[in-house]
Design a protein around this motif. Structure first.
Motif, PDB file in Angstrom:
ATOM      1  N   TRP A  29       0.836  -1.202   0.000  1.00 42.44           N
ATOM      2  CA  TRP A  29       0.000   0.000   0.000  1.00 42.44           C
ATOM      3  C   TRP A  29       0.873   1.254   0.000  1.00 42.44           C
ATOM      4  CZ3 TRP A  29      -4.468   1.584  -1.367  1.00 42.44           C
ATOM      5  CH2 TRP A  29      -4.950   2.818  -0.923  1.00 42.44           C
ATOM      6  N   SER A  32       2.205   1.681  -3.381  1.00 45.80           N
ATOM      7  CA  SER A  32       1.125   2.148  -4.247  1.00 45.80           C
ATOM      8  C   SER A  32       0.882   3.643  -4.048  1.00 45.80           C
ATOM      9  CB  SER A  32      -0.142   1.353  -3.967  1.00 45.80           C
ATOM     10  OG  SER A  32      -1.209   1.841  -4.714  1.00 45.80           O
ATOM     11  N   LYS A  33       0.954   4.111  -2.799  1.00 51.57           N
ATOM     12  CA  LYS A  33       0.778   5.537  -2.541  1.00 51.57           C
ATOM     13  C   LYS A  33       1.866   6.358  -3.218  1.00 51.57           C
ATOM     14  CE  LYS A  33       0.199   6.588   1.754  1.00 51.57           C
ATOM     15  NZ  LYS A  33       0.013   6.662   3.212  1.00 51.57           N
TER      16      LYS A  33
END
Length: 123
Positions: A29, A32-33
């Motif tokens: 995550w 992904s950010k």
């Protein structure tokens, strides 16, 4: 009216697997950010003349803005810049999404140039 309380207890091995998966998802995550941030920056740079960077003159400390020629070239290249800014950054799926989207974009540009050449009678 009946009320029931159910407590589900996990064993140590299951809890360890869930904690491991949660850690992996959290790491992905975060990556992904950063991918979302770099994609947004890529689109922002495509919209701005010279990518939003001012040119530095070597003999003075004053930064010089874009010239008329820079604005002209930006206007000509803007559709292509916007088209290729849709290609995701290589942060997703180990770069494979970027690779295949780039191949699709190259095919699309080849198709557009070929159609334009046939309209002008070049082919």
């Amino acid at each position: 009216r009946n009320i029931a309380t159910i407590t589900i207890a996990a064993d140590a091995a299951t809890r360890q697997r869930v904690d491991y998966l949660q850690g992996m998802l959290l790491a992905k995550w975060e990556k992904s950010k950063s991918g979302h941030a770099s994609w947004a920056e890529q689109i922002r740079a495509a919209l701005l003349v010279n990518g939003g960077e001012a040119e530095d003159d070597d003999d003075s400390s004053v930064s010089v803005g874009p010239s008329i020629f820079d604005y002209f070239i930006h206007g000509l290249a803007l559709p292509w810049k916007l088209l290729f800014s849709l290609v995701p950054p290589p942060d997703y799926c180990g770069g494979w999404v970027c690779f295949f989207c780039s191949l699709v974009m190259i095919g699309l540009v080849t198709m557009i140039i070929g159609d334009m050449a046939s309209l002008l009678g070049c082919v």
